[in-house]
Write a protein that holds these residues in place. Sequence first.
Motif, PDB file in Angstrom:
ATOM      1  N   LEU A  29      -4.388   5.780  -1.760  1.00  0.00           N
ATOM      2  CA  LEU A  29      -4.847   4.684  -2.617  1.00  0.00           C
ATOM      3  C   LEU A  29      -4.726   3.340  -1.885  1.00  0.00           C
ATOM      4  O   LEU A  29      -5.668   2.538  -1.860  1.00  0.00           O
ATOM      5  N   LEU A  30      -3.577   3.119  -1.262  1.00  0.00           N
ATOM      6  CA  LEU A  30      -3.346   1.835  -0.586  1.00  0.00           C
ATOM      7  C   LEU A  30      -4.319   1.650   0.580  1.00  0.00           C
ATOM      8  O   LEU A  30      -4.771   0.557   0.871  1.00  0.00           O
ATOM      9  N   LYS A  31      -4.644   2.747   1.240  1.00  0.00           N
ATOM     10  CA  LYS A  31      -5.571   2.685   2.371  1.00  0.00           C
ATOM     11  C   LYS A  31      -6.941   2.187   1.921  1.00  0.00           C
ATOM     12  O   LYS A  31      -7.606   1.425   2.601  1.00  0.00           O
ATOM     13  N   LYS A  32      -7.362   2.617   0.734  1.00  0.00           N
ATOM     14  CA  LYS A  32      -8.687   2.255   0.231  1.00  0.00           C
ATOM     15  C   LYS A  32      -8.749   0.834  -0.323  1.00  0.00           C
ATOM     16  O   LYS A  32      -9.816   0.314  -0.601  1.00  0.00           O
ATOM     17  N   THR A  33      -7.574   0.250  -0.548  1.00  0.00           N
ATOM     18  CA  THR A  33      -7.518  -1.043  -1.229  1.00  0.00           C
ATOM     19  C   THR A  33      -7.772  -2.188  -0.254  1.00  0.00           C
ATOM     20  O   THR A  33      -7.340  -2.136   0.887  1.00  0.00           O
ATOM     21  N   LYS A  34      -8.470  -3.230  -0.726  1.00  0.00           N
ATOM     22  CA  LYS A  34      -8.760  -4.388   0.153  1.00  0.00           C
ATOM     23  C   LYS A  34      -7.566  -5.341   0.207  1.00  0.00           C
ATOM     24  O   LYS A  34      -6.747  -5.368  -0.711  1.00  0.00           O
ATOM     25  N   ILE A  35      -7.553  -6.165   1.266  1.00  0.00           N
ATOM     26  CA  ILE A  35      -6.464  -7.151   1.411  1.00  0.00           C
ATOM     27  C   ILE A  35      -6.370  -8.023   0.155  1.00  0.00           C
ATOM     28  O   ILE A  35      -5.288  -8.322  -0.340  1.00  0.00           O
ATOM     29  N   SER A  36      -7.529  -8.419  -0.339  1.00  0.00           N
ATOM     30  CA  SER A  36      -7.546  -9.380  -1.453  1.00  0.00           C
ATOM     31  C   SER A  36      -6.988  -8.791  -2.757  1.00  0.00           C
ATOM     32  O   SER A  36      -6.680  -9.525  -3.682  1.00  0.00           O
ATOM     33  N   GLU A  37      -6.885  -7.484  -2.839  1.00  0.00           N
ATOM     34  CA  GLU A  37      -6.461  -6.901  -4.119  1.00  0.00           C
ATOM     35  C   GLU A  37      -5.156  -6.109  -4.043  1.00  0.00           C
ATOM     36  O   GLU A  37      -4.590  -5.730  -5.067  1.00  0.00           O
ATOM     37  N   ILE A  38      -4.643  -5.879  -2.825  1.00  0.00           N
ATOM     38  CA  ILE A  38      -3.529  -4.930  -2.694  1.00  0.00           C
ATOM     39  C   ILE A  38      -2.264  -5.407  -3.417  1.00  0.00           C
ATOM     40  O   ILE A  38      -1.542  -4.608  -4.024  1.00  0.00           O
ATOM     41  N   ASP A  39      -1.983  -6.725  -3.374  1.00  0.00           N
ATOM     42  CA  ASP A  39      -0.765  -7.193  -4.051  1.00  0.00           C
ATOM     43  C   ASP A  39      -0.837  -6.947  -5.564  1.00  0.00           C
ATOM     44  O   ASP A  39       0.082  -6.395  -6.166  1.00  0.00           O
ATOM     45  N   LYS A  40      -1.990  -7.294  -6.135  1.00  0.00           N
ATOM     46  CA  LYS A  40      -2.157  -7.134  -7.591  1.00  0.00           C
ATOM     47  C   LYS A  40      -2.120  -5.649  -7.968  1.00  0.00           C
ATOM     48  O   LYS A  40      -1.576  -5.263  -8.990  1.00  0.00           O
ATOM     49  N   LEU A  41      -2.744  -4.830  -7.104  1.00  0.00           N
ATOM     50  CA  LEU A  41      -2.753  -3.394  -7.381  1.00  0.00           C
ATOM     51  C   LEU A  41      -1.331  -2.824  -7.379  1.00  0.00           C
ATOM     52  O   LEU A  41      -0.967  -2.025  -8.250  1.00  0.00           O
ATOM     53  N   CYS A  42      -0.519  -3.280  -6.423  1.00  0.00           N
ATOM     54  CA  CYS A  42       0.874  -2.793  -6.382  1.00  0.00           C
ATOM     55  C   CYS A  42       1.596  -3.153  -7.683  1.00  0.00           C
ATOM     56  O   CYS A  42       2.315  -2.329  -8.249  1.00  0.00           O
ATOM     57  N   TYR A  43       1.413  -4.381  -8.148  1.00  0.00           N
ATOM     58  CA  TYR A  43       2.087  -4.773  -9.390  1.00  0.00           C
ATOM     59  C   TYR A  43       1.610  -3.889 -10.546  1.00  0.00           C
ATOM     60  O   TYR A  43       2.410  -3.371 -11.325  1.00  0.00           O
ATOM     61  N   LEU A  44       0.278  -3.722 -10.632  1.00  0.00           N
ATOM     62  CA  LEU A  44      -0.267  -2.973 -11.772  1.00  0.00           C
ATOM     63  C   LEU A  44       0.254  -1.542 -11.814  1.00  0.00           C
ATOM     64  O   LEU A  44       0.629  -1.051 -12.880  1.00  0.00           O
ATOM     65  N   ILE A  45       0.291  -0.868 -10.650  1.00  0.00           N
ATOM     66  CA  ILE A  45       0.700   0.531 -10.699  1.00  0.00           C
ATOM     67  C   ILE A  45       2.197   0.676 -10.978  1.00  0.00           C
ATOM     68  O   ILE A  45       2.671   1.740 -11.370  1.00  0.00           O
ATOM     69  N   LEU A  46       2.937  -0.429 -10.781  1.00  0.00           N
ATOM     70  CA  LEU A  46       4.356  -0.380 -11.167  1.00  0.00           C
ATOM     71  C   LEU A  46       4.523  -0.820 -12.619  1.00  0.00           C
ATOM     72  O   LEU A  46       5.640  -0.857 -13.145  1.00  0.00           O
ATOM     73  N   GLY A  47       3.415  -1.190 -13.245  1.00  0.00           N
ATOM     74  CA  GLY A  47       3.448  -1.509 -14.688  1.00  0.00           C
ATOM     75  C   GLY A  47       3.773  -2.953 -14.981  1.00  0.00           C
ATOM     76  O   GLY A  47       4.147  -3.282 -16.097  1.00  0.00           O
ATOM     77  N   TYR A  48       3.654  -3.854 -13.989  1.00  0.00           N
ATOM     78  CA  TYR A  48       3.869  -5.266 -14.288  1.00  0.00           C
ATOM     79  C   TYR A  48       2.797  -6.126 -13.613  1.00  0.00           C
ATOM     80  O   TYR A  48       1.943  -5.614 -12.882  1.00  0.00           O
ATOM     81  N   LEU A  49       2.867  -7.442 -13.860  1.00  0.00           N
ATOM     82  CA  LEU A  49       1.828  -8.333 -13.334  1.00  0.00           C
ATOM     83  C   LEU A  49       2.337  -9.219 -12.204  1.00  0.00           C
ATOM     84  O   LEU A  49       1.555  -9.862 -11.511  1.00  0.00           O
ATOM     85  N   ALA A  50       3.629  -9.297 -12.073  1.00  0.00           N
ATOM     86  CA  ALA A  50       4.240 -10.097 -11.015  1.00  0.00           C
ATOM     87  C   ALA A  50       5.621  -9.514 -10.791  1.00  0.00           C
ATOM     88  O   ALA A  50       6.160  -8.851 -11.684  1.00  0.00           O
ATOM     89  N   PRO A  51       6.221  -9.748  -9.630  1.00  0.00           N
ATOM     90  CA  PRO A  51       7.564  -9.202  -9.414  1.00  0.00           C
ATOM     91  C   PRO A  51       8.489  -9.614 -10.560  1.00  0.00           C
ATOM     92  O   PRO A  51       8.355 -10.738 -11.072  1.00  0.00           O
TER      93      PRO A  51
END
Length: 590
Positions: A29-51
């Motif tokens: 999943l992370l491999k397919k993700t673009k630079i511009s979206e990877i941070d937000k995607l990480c937050y979302l899959i952990l169930g939050y919007l920001a650390p």
Amino acid sequence: MLFSELSQYLNRLEKTSSRLKITEILAQLLKKTKISEIDKLCYLILGYLAPPYQGVEFSLAEKMMMRVLARAFVVDKTIILKQYKKGGDLGVVGEGLWDTARHTQKVSVLQAYERLLAIAQESGEGSQERKIVGMVNLIQGLDALSVRFVVRIPLGKLRLGFSEITLLDALSWMISGNKKHRKEIEAAYNVRADIGFIAKTIKKDGLSGLKNIKISLGTPVMPALCQRLSTPEEMIEKMCSTADDLVAVEPKYDGTRLEVHFKRGKQGNRMVKMFTRNLEDVAFMFPDVAQALSQEINAENVILDGEVIGYDQKTGHLLPFQETVKRKRKHAIREESAQIPLRYFCFDILYYNGRDLLMMPFSKRRQILRKVVPPFCLGRARTIILSPQIITNDSQVLRRYYDKQIRKGLEGVVAKKWQAPYDVGRRGFTWVKFKHAKGKKGGGLTDTIDGVVMGYYRGRGKRAGFGIGAFLLGVRKGKDGDRFLTVSKVGTGLIDKQWREMRRRCNQVRARERPKEYDVDKNLQPDIWCQPAIVVEVEADNVTRSPIHTAGLALRFPRLVRFRDDKNVGEITTVEEIKKLGEMEKVRNK
Ligand code: ATP
């Protein structure tokens, strides 16, 4: 990436229980993700919007989500309630209602993230209604599977069975197809505990980008942690391997760990953040400490490490942890500040006037700390106090200092290598604690155990009235493990109020079936399962072998000490640590 594509991955992750397989899927999943979206995607899959330390909260309760679903799919609320009662998952209820939805739009991950953020940030008059409308609009444009996951996020119920730690492995896997870079990725994460930022840096500049990651005022650093050893002799032997090595020995306070970030500025412009061990910003709980920072410390900006603890003005004694944490109730803070003044015992400094001090030896950091928090003060009482210490390499001296702390009613001591850098996030032998055993007649394990509540059993007799008679305690398998093994069924040590509290907390995180990260013998299945969320501290008299507990070990006479809201499940005791505690008990009793 479209949110619908992300949902396919989330669906696969939800069905997978092998940690390795989860890591592989995440890496794809992370491999397919673009630079511009990877941070937000990480937050979302952990169930939050920001650390978590940024404190972005949805404030969208289940009842509100039912209204959202009723409006989005034009069905009666009673139908939703009925389905929810049956299945226990509003995400699945929403997914099931989907066929009545009209147009599915192409919603990207970034768009979904931004809309969810806007919903979370709604505040003030009419905000509840605006939150509902925002969710309805978002949901109406999604496909069925995406509805399942998007509904769960604001409710804090995404829980896919992995944590930030697994994501660190997945980032390594993304680069090299294995976990070999995990250590260096984790080292950067320990200094800058923002998984989105770390993922983005790697995506942009590869591993070399991590070298430039520096401590940042306002972003928590993973606090250094302690190891345990059985005797002062063992401590000196292990920590002072050459004749020149020394340790600093300090009292061990039983309060709340606080990492304080402070920047001076004109009124309204200064920055104060106070992070707990699980990196939550709790500055709102300690207005008196915040005030004292401006008045008492000599620095323009600084990161301090220490322990905050209540103080009895009449007797001059420090108060037990339970008294200090009364401040957790937001509305009572002002009253409590007046009744229970606090002392912040400062024992380390990580950043000083723009300089990162992590690599500096403790002896040098302490010199700076003495300037920032002077040890003596004439004339007035201080809130921020330099922790006292002695420097030695003599086990007898260490033992006498320990005895003195115990006589004063403290927990014990922490010994710290005098020439070592600050050991971010590590439970290495740089810091070693030596604690007092509180067990029956002074016996018992030298340390308490932090475990997760996996579920509970309905009570019989008197306890039937509470609806809870015992709870199942789990510990972590392996240092990096996301799996939990059972070690005890705890049915004692709780007063009535605590049983009620336990049941309330358990029901909040109730799971319909056994969470996939639990290994539990079929004879121990609780009546009610809980998601891995509640951390408790338990004391016990000993450790024995056990054929039924999946840890292979069981605690003898386990008793609840307290809820550990300042720890998350990734930090609880491991099976190996319990085994060691059992061995230490034997050494002590020889
Ligand atoms: P415990 O359950 O023994 O209180 P813990 O599980 O919270 O400890 P440990 O890493 O085992 O965490 O012990 C370290 C904790 O001890 C620190 O997180 C800090 O809160 C507390 N502490 C108290 N006094 C000191 C001190 N002088 N130096 C470092 N840590 C201290």
